[in-house]
Design a protein around this motif. Sequence first.
Motif, PDB file in Angstrom:
ATOM      1  N   LEU B 130     -45.904  92.906  15.900  1.00 30.03           N
ATOM      2  CA  LEU B 130     -46.579  93.950  16.655  1.00 30.03           C
ATOM      3  C   LEU B 130     -47.761  93.392  17.432  1.00 30.03           C
ATOM      4  CD1 LEU B 130     -46.546  96.735  13.967  1.00 30.03           C
ATOM      5  CD2 LEU B 130     -44.986  96.437  15.846  1.00 30.03           C
ATOM      6  N   GLY B 131     -47.971  92.100  17.372  1.00 27.39           N
ATOM      7  CA  GLY B 131     -49.017  91.486  18.177  1.00 27.39           C
ATOM      8  C   GLY B 131     -50.338  91.296  17.475  1.00 27.39           C
ATOM      9  N   GLY B 132     -50.441  91.660  16.208  1.00 27.80           N
ATOM     10  CA  GLY B 132     -51.675  91.408  15.467  1.00 27.80           C
ATOM     11  C   GLY B 132     -51.541  90.108  14.710  1.00 27.80           C
ATOM     12  N   THR B 134     -53.984  88.199  13.102  1.00 26.09           N
ATOM     13  CA  THR B 134     -54.864  87.864  11.983  1.00 26.09           C
ATOM     14  C   THR B 134     -54.278  88.212  10.606  1.00 26.09           C
ATOM     15  OG1 THR B 134     -56.699  88.127  13.471  1.00 26.09           O
ATOM     16  CG2 THR B 134     -57.209  88.136  11.150  1.00 26.09           C
ATOM     17  N   TYR B 138     -54.348  86.374   6.429  1.00 28.44           N
ATOM     18  CA  TYR B 138     -54.864  87.053   5.240  1.00 28.44           C
ATOM     19  C   TYR B 138     -53.771  87.132   4.179  1.00 28.44           C
ATOM     20  CZ  TYR B 138     -59.294  88.595   7.198  1.00 28.44           C
ATOM     21  OH  TYR B 138     -60.555  88.624   7.711  1.00 28.44           O
ATOM     22  N   ILE B 203     -53.778 101.923  16.822  1.00 27.85           N
ATOM     23  CA  ILE B 203     -52.742 101.259  17.633  1.00 27.85           C
ATOM     24  C   ILE B 203     -51.519 100.984  16.773  1.00 27.85           C
ATOM     25  CG2 ILE B 203     -52.207  99.213  18.983  1.00 27.85           C
ATOM     26  CD1 ILE B 203     -55.087  98.988  19.711  1.00 27.85           C
TER      27      ILE B 203
ATOM     28  N   PHE C  38     -62.036  84.340  12.221  1.00 29.03           N
ATOM     29  CA  PHE C  38     -61.514  85.668  11.914  1.00 29.03           C
ATOM     30  C   PHE C  38     -60.379  85.577  10.902  1.00 29.03           C
ATOM     31  CE2 PHE C  38     -62.775  86.800  16.465  1.00 29.03           C
ATOM     32  CZ  PHE C  38     -64.006  87.237  16.055  1.00 29.03           C
ATOM     33  N   GLN C  39     -59.672  84.452  10.947  1.00 30.84           N
ATOM     34  CA  GLN C  39     -58.490  84.329  10.096  1.00 30.84           C
ATOM     35  C   GLN C  39     -58.755  83.467   8.878  1.00 30.84           C
ATOM     36  OE1 GLN C  39     -55.540  82.857  12.781  1.00 30.84           O
ATOM     37  NE2 GLN C  39     -55.231  84.862  13.716  1.00 30.84           N
ATOM     38  N   ARG C  40     -59.986  83.299   8.506  1.00 26.90           N
ATOM     39  CA  ARG C  40     -60.350  82.573   7.299  1.00 26.90           C
ATOM     40  C   ARG C  40     -59.842  81.139   7.314  1.00 26.90           C
ATOM     41  NH1 ARG C  40     -61.295  86.319   3.228  1.00 26.90           N
ATOM     42  NH2 ARG C  40     -60.568  84.926   1.626  1.00 26.90           N
ATOM     43  N   ARG C  41     -59.927  80.480   8.448  1.00 27.57           N
ATOM     44  CA  ARG C  41     -59.583  79.067   8.512  1.00 27.57           C
ATOM     45  C   ARG C  41     -60.572  78.383   9.429  1.00 27.57           C
ATOM     46  NH1 ARG C  41     -56.499  78.460  13.214  1.00 27.57           N
ATOM     47  NH2 ARG C  41     -55.964  80.482  14.105  1.00 27.57           N
ATOM     48  N   PRO C 215     -55.556  94.131  23.379  1.00 24.62           N
ATOM     49  CA  PRO C 215     -54.238  94.639  22.965  1.00 24.62           C
ATOM     50  C   PRO C 215     -53.361  95.115  24.111  1.00 24.62           C
ATOM     51  CG  PRO C 215     -55.896  96.323  22.625  1.00 24.62           C
ATOM     52  CD  PRO C 215     -56.609  95.158  23.198  1.00 24.62           C
ATOM     53  N   ARG C 292     -59.115  90.792  20.657  1.00 26.12           N
ATOM     54  CA  ARG C 292     -57.778  90.208  20.676  1.00 26.12           C
ATOM     55  C   ARG C 292     -57.291  89.862  19.275  1.00 26.12           C
ATOM     56  NH1 ARG C 292     -55.377  84.736  23.424  1.00 26.12           N
ATOM     57  NH2 ARG C 292     -53.409  84.876  22.312  1.00 26.12           N
ATOM     58  N   TRP C 293     -58.183  89.318  18.477  1.00 23.39           N
ATOM     59  CA  TRP C 293     -57.727  88.856  17.157  1.00 23.39           C
ATOM     60  C   TRP C 293     -57.812  89.951  16.108  1.00 23.39           C
ATOM     61  CZ3 TRP C 293     -54.934  84.734  17.288  1.00 23.39           C
ATOM     62  CH2 TRP C 293     -55.122  83.857  18.356  1.00 23.39           C
ATOM     63  N   THR C 294     -58.186  91.151  16.505  1.00 24.77           N
ATOM     64  CA  THR C 294     -58.286  92.226  15.529  1.00 24.77           C
ATOM     65  C   THR C 294     -57.169  93.243  15.671  1.00 24.77           C
ATOM     66  OG1 THR C 294     -60.660  91.966  15.701  1.00 24.77           O
ATOM     67  CG2 THR C 294     -59.889  93.900  14.552  1.00 24.77           C
ATOM     68  N   PHE C 295     -56.799  93.551  16.901  1.00 26.26           N
ATOM     69  CA  PHE C 295     -55.867  94.666  17.088  1.00 26.26           C
ATOM     70  C   PHE C 295     -54.455  94.199  17.364  1.00 26.26           C
ATOM     71  CE2 PHE C 295     -59.873  96.792  18.338  1.00 26.26           C
ATOM     72  CZ  PHE C 295     -59.848  97.747  17.356  1.00 26.26           C
ATOM     73  N   PRO C 296     -53.483  94.975  16.897  1.00 24.22           N
ATOM     74  CA  PRO C 296     -52.111  94.711  17.332  1.00 24.22           C
ATOM     75  C   PRO C 296     -51.906  95.167  18.777  1.00 24.22           C
ATOM     76  CG  PRO C 296     -52.139  96.559  15.809  1.00 24.22           C
ATOM     77  CD  PRO C 296     -53.534  96.053  15.907  1.00 24.22           C
ATOM     78  N   ARG C 297     -50.765  94.795  19.313  1.00 21.52           N
ATOM     79  CA  ARG C 297     -50.493  95.118  20.714  1.00 21.52           C
ATOM     80  C   ARG C 297     -50.059  96.573  20.835  1.00 21.52           C
ATOM     81  NH1 ARG C 297     -46.570  91.929  21.185  1.00 21.52           N
ATOM     82  NH2 ARG C 297     -47.932  90.158  21.396  1.00 21.52           N
ATOM     83  N   THR C 298     -50.440  97.210  21.952  1.00 21.65           N
ATOM     84  CA  THR C 298     -49.995  98.582  22.169  1.00 21.65           C
ATOM     85  C   THR C 298     -48.567  98.566  22.684  1.00 21.65           C
ATOM     86  OG1 THR C 298     -50.928  98.461  24.352  1.00 21.65           O
ATOM     87  CG2 THR C 298     -52.233  99.559  22.684  1.00 21.65           C
TER      88      THR C 298
END
Lengths: 187, 374, 329
Positions: B130-132, B134, B138, B203, C38-41, C215, C292-298
């Motif tokens: 879905l494009g997320g 991150t 986790y 979203i 953001f991704q713990r790396r 997104p 960008r690194w938080t939300f999925p794509r619409t």
Amino acid sequence: MSQSIKHLHERFQKLFPAMDADNPSPADEAGTDSREEAEPLEAEAPAAVPQLRCRRTEHAKAGYDLDLAVEPQQVLEAAGVLDEGGFAIDMITGIDWPDDNQFELIYDFLHFQGPARVVVRTRVPRDRPEIASLSAIFPGANWHERETAEFYGIQFTGHPNPIHLLLPDDFQGFPLRKDFKPEPDPS
Amino acid sequence: MMELQPVHATGPQETFVLNLGPQHPATHGVLRIKLTMDGEFIKDAVIVAGYVHREHEKMGENRTWAQFLPNTSRIDYLSAMMYTHAYVGAVERACGIQPPSRAEYIRVITSELNRISSHLVWWGAYLLDLGGMTPLLYAFDDREKILDLLEALTGARLTYCYYRFGGVLEDVDDNFIAGTRAFVKEFRPRLRMFRRLVSENIIFRKRVENIGIIDAEMCRKYGATGPMIRGAGVPYDVRRAEPYSVYPELDFEVATDPAADSMGRYKVRMEEMEQSLRIIEQALDRLPDGPVMAKVPRVIKVPAGEYCYATEAARGRFEVRIVSTGKLIPHRIRLRTPCFGNLSLFEEAARGMMLADGIAMMGSLDLVIPDIDR
Amino acid sequence: MTTVEPIRLLLFLVGAASFVGLNAAYLVWVERKSAGRFQRRAGPTEVGYAGLLQPIADAIKLMSKQLIVPPGADRFLFRMAPVMMMPPAIMAFAILPFSEHLVAIDFNVGLIALFAFSSFNVIAVMLAGWSSRNKYGIISAARVVSQNVAYEIPMMLVIITMLLVSGTLSLTGIVEQQAGAFWNWNLFNLAANPLMPVTFIIFFICMLSETNRAPFDMAEAESELVAGAYTEYAGMGFGVFFMAEYANIIIGCALAVILFFGGWHSPIGVFPGVIWFLLKLYLLIFIVIWVRWTFPRTQFYGLLNLSWKILIPVTLFTFLLSSVMIKIF
């Protein structure tokens, strides 16, 4: 659920009156299964010609509750009954019995409400393996039949899309037949 | 000069074929889908499977009962424990072997750990679809802890061959028990965080709610099981429907969701992780002492006959049917894999969807391609 | 105008080009590094201290790769598309006022020119997708065009609202009006439009969409369209698109800083203006990366619905509201 298994058992007995192997007359109305009702599973003698039967099995021993052996042309009818009863298609298994010159086909059905699995088995001759397709009743049978067809060379008549599923399109031979010899590696 | 053609909304519709795969980021493996597209809409979908076909069933007919054991963990490499369990269970059922109680509890604990790790991979990969990006990291963060635990116990990180006929290979040590307890304790808040991070996201919800409706009737016709059928509101779980191992003694709920859409399947899997934690906790509390291996003959010979054994794998019902003629090698081994049935309905369900929704639905099926191709 | 003027212009263009190049390269580093956090790396660590030389290594790799033109592609347009992508972006930098004096051309219609330049990239992406004769590319091209058409309208409405508030098209003029403490910034100019923060959020959403950033990254939705319009590009062909994407983000964020955040004006007044400008700029860019690194794509239709059904009515309303407010006060 055991109630409905019992019901189904009775229904199948009416539908396919049990017969002896040497007297395969479908008109035999008097044939009530003498070995019915929670008869403990006996290890099925694999080499024997299958007896047309309908019997209850213990789930804990065999993994299914009702074992139904029918003529190839009766499979559709049995599947129709199971479809009405709300059963789902589970899988279709082919087994090669070269000694009997037969293919065994096992259709598994399961019910989502409780421990009810019904096995419908039949045998087709090895030299003319043909059986009607279940795809019209259970669209999910489509893939299982394609798989069985490519592995055993069994023809499912009336199948909407009888092409290879897992094997390459140009694959020759039927790999799960016992007499299958793979082509030697060209290298 | 070239003649320009006006575009009629009602005119002859032009379609084109879009090859999704065999190499495509959304198929998570080598699966090919031939889509007939009308613009962004899927008119028809044809699945071309078999790119990783290895014919495990034929391999089974060429080796002894014990030699087939490693094969079972390579079918669905993400939930290998449950797959091994089904095969081991079938042979035990056939030979009448009763594994000791401690072994059964260890099997349940490791199976449920494996289920969580499998669902975590799905969760991350689905969000990736879905494009997320991150969430994947986790999820892998927690999955890593499970893999470490299981690696220390079994020696493998993915393709476990830990269950044996009559029990398990090695007894668990205190480190494993303490580590598992610690994991359960720290994973609960993480699961809550995942919920806050993703499940409530607007979203995300717009992408999955009412997308890819697969109702119970369709599941029945196609033999789709696992989170697919539970996501359609039917509480069908092999652990309850055909109880095996020590599951009847454990208290857990079968997660269901009536929505039947991608969100329903998503919620079911999230809830299943929660329930798996409950099962692990109970099993750890009740873990009896004793041997982990029953008395089993050195060379297994399965009495002639036909036996089935089903387990609830992470993706649904996995079933092994073994047919024996009393010889050293099986006559036939049939593997009923959940993804096979779950994917077979894609062709029907995807019709009329938009491409991106089709991907969102495909992700919610949780496909593992070797599981389909075997 | 003296003879110094052309030299000054040339120097500014060289400066703008190198600013874009350096920023594009190091924003990739910032993006990868913050994505890592953001991704713990850790993000890039190998090349240079904290991976600081990674962008240079990447650039060398991209440049040394072969440019492949797929068979059946329109060779001319396929090569032209990346070339068309970059110049408008660099041109736009000539108009951006980094501080009071650090501006190449102080146009009196700067806003319109900037808008014209930054709208150019749609054509480049569309040509890239179309000319590569790749089905994913063509779907992507169609998506980009309809997405940009949809978002150009609310963006324009926001800019017209801002024009009403400031009364000038000159970017320097707009900034000059926001001089003084931070409550003079347009973002807090509630007297002119009580919905100013909403206007800014709409501008920010439109900016994300216009630059094809998550997104709203429909153009290269990698789980559906592999890489969309850029699928067939290799080496520096892809590299140029990548750089232009960052250049467009910088332009969009710079425009936001000029329109809403008082440009180079400092809220407290210690450092020279250019530092404040860059600070605000990078803060906004960081938010873009964060999103960008938080939300999925619409979903694509969701994106269009958002524009046509929500953003356009709301911007129309804020536009009317500002007209009324300015007329009254």
